[in-house]
Design an enzyme around this catalytic site. Sequence first.
Site, PDB file in Angstrom:
ATOM      1  N   LYS A  52      46.811  23.146  30.602  1.00  0.00           N
ATOM      2  CA  LYS A  52      48.127  23.792  30.472  1.00  0.00           C
ATOM      3  C   LYS A  52      48.811  23.882  31.834  1.00  0.00           C
ATOM      4  O   LYS A  52      50.006  23.637  31.960  1.00  0.00           O
ATOM      5  CB  LYS A  52      47.962  25.186  29.836  1.00  0.00           C
ATOM      6  CG  LYS A  52      47.641  25.097  28.350  1.00  0.00           C
ATOM      7  CD  LYS A  52      47.161  26.402  27.733  1.00  0.00           C
ATOM      8  CE  LYS A  52      46.692  26.145  26.303  1.00  0.00           C
ATOM      9  NZ  LYS A  52      46.090  27.315  25.652  1.00  0.00           N
ATOM     10  N   GLN A  96      44.528  33.345  26.878  1.00  0.00           N
ATOM     11  CA  GLN A  96      43.652  32.329  26.284  1.00  0.00           C
ATOM     12  C   GLN A  96      42.608  33.000  25.377  1.00  0.00           C
ATOM     13  O   GLN A  96      41.917  33.920  25.800  1.00  0.00           O
ATOM     14  CB  GLN A  96      42.967  31.522  27.403  1.00  0.00           C
ATOM     15  CG  GLN A  96      42.135  30.364  26.904  1.00  0.00           C
ATOM     16  CD  GLN A  96      42.971  29.278  26.225  1.00  0.00           C
ATOM     17  OE1 GLN A  96      44.014  28.878  26.696  1.00  0.00           O
ATOM     18  NE2 GLN A  96      42.492  28.809  25.077  1.00  0.00           N
ATOM     19  N   ASP A 119      53.162  31.817  22.538  1.00  0.00           N
ATOM     20  CA  ASP A 119      52.183  31.347  21.548  1.00  0.00           C
ATOM     21  C   ASP A 119      52.627  31.694  20.123  1.00  0.00           C
ATOM     22  O   ASP A 119      52.099  31.158  19.156  1.00  0.00           O
ATOM     23  CB  ASP A 119      50.813  32.005  21.811  1.00  0.00           C
ATOM     24  CG  ASP A 119      49.822  31.034  22.427  1.00  0.00           C
ATOM     25  OD1 ASP A 119      50.077  29.814  22.360  1.00  0.00           O
ATOM     26  OD2 ASP A 119      48.801  31.492  22.972  1.00  0.00           O
TER      27      ASP A 119
END
Length: 283
Positions: A52, A96, A119
């Site tokens: 990422k 994460q 997200d």
Amino acid sequence: MAEIIDGKAIAAEMRKQIAADTNELIGRDVTPGLAVVLVGEDPASRVYVSMKEKACAAAGIYSVEHKMSADTGEAELLTLIETLNADEKIDGILVQLPLPDHIDEAKVLEAISPQKDVDGFHPYNVGRLVTGNPVFQPCTPYGVMKMLEFTGVDLKGKEVVVVGRSNIVGKPVALMCLAQHATVTVCHSRTVDLPLKVAAADVVIAAVGIPEMIKGDWIKKGAVVIDVGVNRVGDKKLVGDVEYEAACENAAAITPVPGGVGPMTITMLLYNTLLSAKRRAEK
Ligand code: NDP
């Protein structure tokens, strides 16, 4: 034979546009910024986080990693998120997953400002997706929708069968297809006669996690197949949830594994971060 829907090529084209838009925003003194929070040493999570960060750098997006030890307390993590919520340089916050067991994942995701939730997992953003007025759409299903768009698939009136009902793929992709006026059937482990359901589909979206469980001869002639599944078989080989070679005989278009949906997920994270920064620039 089926047209191959090339996720790598679509992702590359999108990333070029994201980099150009980022550059334009930087010219207006707004640098898109992503904060990535990693708790613990999970090797797969480490790899994802580093992918990422590299993708951000390539697009010109500022990214900062907050690496915390596995024994970090929930309160400490929540304090960090509060700081990032208030940080004007940060447009997106990504925690994460998975988090260590002593941390309440739902509580942490709910602490992220919905305006920085790139997200798309915050219940507010889930609700906005359900009501057809999304703020941020979750990256993997959003990537699926972009692939269908690039392939020129018009979902209006189509029969879409989604296999899998997870919160991160199956359910959101079903809602996104519904928003585009498809008639959507969501199948799962208790679905009776899955082959019959799949055989009725103009578009099949597979998100199960079982290697090649959807057989090629279930696919209707001319259907479009999007395979989200990533399954490791043997030592190295990756396969999807769909029996690829056999499905190619019937499908009009199909995504390969690897090189299909995979490259789209991080692309959509960049896309959402840029979107958030564009909103900041318009304030
Ligand atoms: P989950 O394990 O959360 O969900 C799997 C779903 O499949 C469940 O809804 C389950 O049903 C259903 N299912 C299980 N067995 C069957 C069966 N025999 N028949 C029909 N449905 C069944 O997985 P995810 O949604 O997180 O991921 C799915 C796949 O997508 C995985 O291979 C994963 O690695 C991949 N993935 C890929 C990403 C990418 O970037 N390319 C990102 C995210 C995921 P039930 O609810 O009844 O248990």
